[in-house]
Design an enzyme around this catalytic site. Structure first.
Site, mmCIF file in Angstrom:
data_model
loop_
_atom_site.group_PDB
_atom_site.id
_atom_site.type_symbol
_atom_site.label_atom_id
_atom_site.label_comp_id
_atom_site.label_asym_id
_atom_site.label_seq_id
_atom_site.Cartn_x
_atom_site.Cartn_y
_atom_site.Cartn_z
ATOM 1 N N TRP A 180 45.695 -29.123 8.531
ATOM 2 C CA TRP A 180 46.436 -29.675 9.666
ATOM 3 C C TRP A 180 46.154 -31.166 9.805
ATOM 4 O O TRP A 180 45.113 -31.659 9.358
ATOM 5 C CB TRP A 180 46.097 -28.928 10.953
ATOM 6 C CG TRP A 180 44.675 -29.033 11.447
ATOM 7 C CD1 TRP A 180 43.670 -28.123 11.229
ATOM 8 C CD2 TRP A 180 44.101 -30.073 12.253
ATOM 9 N NE1 TRP A 180 42.507 -28.538 11.847
ATOM 10 C CE2 TRP A 180 42.737 -29.730 12.489
ATOM 11 C CE3 TRP A 180 44.593 -31.257 12.799
ATOM 12 C CZ2 TRP A 180 41.871 -30.531 13.242
ATOM 13 C CZ3 TRP A 180 43.730 -32.059 13.556
ATOM 14 C CH2 TRP A 180 42.397 -31.693 13.765
ATOM 15 N N GLU B 23 33.244 -38.598 17.874
ATOM 16 C CA GLU B 23 33.958 -38.292 16.632
ATOM 17 C C GLU B 23 34.390 -39.573 15.911
ATOM 18 O O GLU B 23 34.395 -39.626 14.674
ATOM 19 C CB GLU B 23 35.188 -37.432 16.930
ATOM 20 C CG GLU B 23 34.895 -36.046 17.485
ATOM 21 C CD GLU B 23 34.400 -35.072 16.437
ATOM 22 O OE1 GLU B 23 34.346 -35.434 15.238
ATOM 23 O OE2 GLU B 23 34.063 -33.937 16.818
ATOM 24 N N GLU C 10 36.557 -34.421 8.878
ATOM 25 C CA GLU C 10 36.103 -34.787 10.223
ATOM 26 C C GLU C 10 36.952 -35.915 10.819
ATOM 27 O O GLU C 10 37.144 -35.978 12.036
ATOM 28 C CB GLU C 10 34.641 -35.238 10.177
ATOM 29 C CG GLU C 10 33.638 -34.105 10.029
ATOM 30 C CD GLU C 10 33.302 -33.476 11.369
ATOM 31 O OE1 GLU C 10 33.643 -34.063 12.405
ATOM 32 O OE2 GLU C 10 32.676 -32.398 11.370
ATOM 33 N N HIS D 165 39.574 -35.447 13.601
ATOM 34 C CA HIS D 165 39.194 -35.087 14.974
ATOM 35 C C HIS D 165 39.325 -36.282 15.917
ATOM 36 O O HIS D 165 39.949 -36.184 16.978
ATOM 37 C CB HIS D 165 37.764 -34.549 15.005
ATOM 38 C CG HIS D 165 37.542 -33.372 14.112
ATOM 39 N ND1 HIS D 165 36.287 -32.885 13.818
ATOM 40 C CD2 HIS D 165 38.423 -32.583 13.440
ATOM 41 C CE1 HIS D 165 36.401 -31.840 13.006
ATOM 42 N NE2 HIS D 165 37.679 -31.642 12.765
ATOM 43 N N GLU E 279 26.463 -29.586 14.119
ATOM 44 C CA GLU E 279 27.817 -29.065 13.911
ATOM 45 C C GLU E 279 28.083 -27.866 14.822
ATOM 46 O O GLU E 279 29.198 -27.705 15.330
ATOM 47 C CB GLU E 279 28.021 -28.667 12.442
ATOM 48 C CG GLU E 279 28.048 -29.825 11.470
ATOM 49 C CD GLU E 279 29.364 -30.593 11.466
ATOM 50 O OE1 GLU E 279 30.211 -30.381 12.369
ATOM 51 O OE2 GLU E 279 29.562 -31.412 10.564
ATOM 52 N N THR F 24 28.692 -29.249 18.368
ATOM 53 C CA THR F 24 30.040 -29.791 18.556
ATOM 54 C C THR F 24 31.083 -28.679 18.590
ATOM 55 O O THR F 24 32.078 -28.782 19.299
ATOM 56 C CB THR F 24 30.389 -30.816 17.465
ATOM 57 O OG1 THR F 24 30.175 -30.242 16.173
ATOM 58 C CG2 THR F 24 29.548 -32.067 17.597
ATOM 59 N N ASP G 150 37.027 -26.299 12.711
ATOM 60 C CA ASP G 150 36.496 -27.156 11.639
ATOM 61 C C ASP G 150 34.978 -27.260 11.749
ATOM 62 O O ASP G 150 34.251 -27.135 10.756
ATOM 63 C CB ASP G 150 37.089 -28.565 11.731
ATOM 64 C CG ASP G 150 38.474 -28.691 11.124
ATOM 65 O OD1 ASP G 150 39.015 -27.682 10.631
ATOM 66 O OD2 ASP G 150 39.018 -29.817 11.139
ATOM 67 N N GLU G 151 34.496 -27.512 12.955
ATOM 68 C CA GLU G 151 33.067 -27.711 13.150
ATOM 69 C C GLU G 151 32.279 -26.455 12.789
ATOM 70 O O GLU G 151 31.165 -26.547 12.261
ATOM 71 C CB GLU G 151 32.774 -28.107 14.607
ATOM 72 C CG GLU G 151 33.525 -29.333 15.111
ATOM 73 C CD GLU G 151 33.081 -30.646 14.485
ATOM 74 O OE1 GLU G 151 32.402 -30.633 13.432
ATOM 75 O OE2 GLU G 151 33.410 -31.699 15.044
ATOM 76 N N HIS H 28 31.939 -26.331 9.032
ATOM 77 C CA HIS H 28 30.976 -27.333 8.589
ATOM 78 C C HIS H 28 29.542 -26.875 8.912
ATOM 79 O O HIS H 28 28.627 -27.074 8.102
ATOM 80 C CB HIS H 28 31.265 -28.681 9.258
ATOM 81 C CG HIS H 28 32.633 -29.201 8.955
ATOM 82 N ND1 HIS H 28 33.227 -30.215 9.675
ATOM 83 C CD2 HIS H 28 33.536 -28.848 7.998
ATOM 84 C CE1 HIS H 28 34.422 -30.466 9.183
ATOM 85 N NE2 HIS H 28 34.637 -29.638 8.173
#
Length: 325
Positions: free
Chosen positions: A33, A76, A112, A115, A165, A168, A197-198, A201
């Site tokens: 995305w 971010e 990242e 974000h 991570e 967040t 995503d976080e 990660h």
């Protein structure tokens, strides 16, 4: 020197499987995305109407929420600091081995980077924010860097990223839930996508530590304990406003997050307990004397932190950030 050589040997061994790590924990750019997927399209006639809808929904969000969302966005946006800090870690060779740890660091940074882009554009379009004040704080944070006490040690660095991570993930997930509670479905979805995503990660960095424990358990245990003794500081701990002192408003940002329940002292303890469990700290054997002491310290730490956290009272007074109009 022996400890340094051991760390580099471990890092070189893990680098051999980096292609598989990237494929498992990161999404190909071609299918990932992008911020524009969630924001009004300026090329369409409906752009201004969609912006008005976005601004109307933004008006329903409370003051503390804006302080936290902006603080998260600035955090971010300080991505250059995070990439550069990993690129100088022992065992990361960005020149001669660009397909090992350097590949991971660049690909992780690229993922990242979306974000901050997404949150920045949303905040800009919201009409609720003094963008120059926000941009000034962002520039300060990048210029000031951070001091997370990991030096160039990969073991300490990956303890930090494993912890951070997940922190967040919690923060973005909860800002998303609060946005939904206030009727802002679009912002809720944005925050949820970032949180996802976080989490990926977090799982990647946690897997690095799992592998290091298999290869060098005693030194890894000591490094984990060393990081927890000095406390995991947040990457925005130097946050400030125009002409302010370095770190001058981080406490106010943290207070707002605690008042909202976005990220609290209890969450810090919960993350520690998750890592202790996932890395099997309590049952690990074959450790040297220093590592056994570190193991004992780590297993006692959650109860100790719980007692300390119970005594802390979060200020009820809202700080007036220059960011929020």
């Amino acid at each position: 020197m022996e400890k340094l050589n051991q760390r580099i040997e471990v890092m070189n061994h893990l680098a051999l499987g980096m292609d598989g790590i990237v494929d498992k924990y990161l999404i190909p750019i071609e299918t990932n995305w992008q911020p524009s997927d969630f924001l009004p399209d300026p090329s369409k006639d409906s752009f201004f109407d969609e912006v008005k809808e976005l601004q109307q929904a933004a008006r329903e969000l409370p003051y503390d929420y804006w302080a936290v969302l902006i603080g998260d966005m600035i955090t971010e946006e300080a991505l250059p600091t995070y990439e550069s800090s990993i690129m100088v870690v022992q065992g990361v060779d960005m020149i001669n081995e660009p397909h090992g740890w350097a590949r991971w660091t660049r690909a992780w940074t690229a993922e990242e980077n979306r974000h901050g882009d997404l949150l920045n554009k949303y905040i800009y379009l919201s009409g609720r924010v003094n963008m120059k004040a926000v941009e000034t704080s962002t520039q300060y944070l990048i210029a000031d860097g951070f001091d997370i006490k990991t030096d160039d040690d990969p073991y300490k660095t990956f303890v930090y990223t494993s912890f951070q991570e997940l922190a967040t993930n919690i923060s973005h997930r909860r800002t998303g839930a609060l946005a939904k509670k206030h009727g802002n479905a679009s912002l809720s979805k944005m925050c949820a996508m970032i949180a996802a995503d976080e989490m990926r990660h977090h799982k990647a960095y946690k897997s690095f530590i799992t592998s290091i424990f298999e290869l060098d358990p005693s030194d890894m245990m000591v490094a984990f304990a060393d990081m927890m003794k000095q406390k995991i500081v947040m990457p925005a701990h130097f946050l400030r406003e125009l002409n302010g002192e370095k770190g001058g408003i981080y406490g106010h940002f943290s207070d707002a997050a605690q008042r909202l329940g976005v990220y609290t002292g209890k969450d810090y303890i919960d993350i520690l307990e998750i890592l202790l469990n996932d890395w099997n700290i309590s049952t690990m054997t074959g450790l040297n004397g220093a590592a056994e002491k570190a193991q004992d310290y780590l297993m006692r730490l959650p109860d100790r932190l719980t007692r300390l956290t119970e005594r802390i009272k979060v200020p009820e007074l809202e700080y007036k950030f220059s960011w929020v109009d």
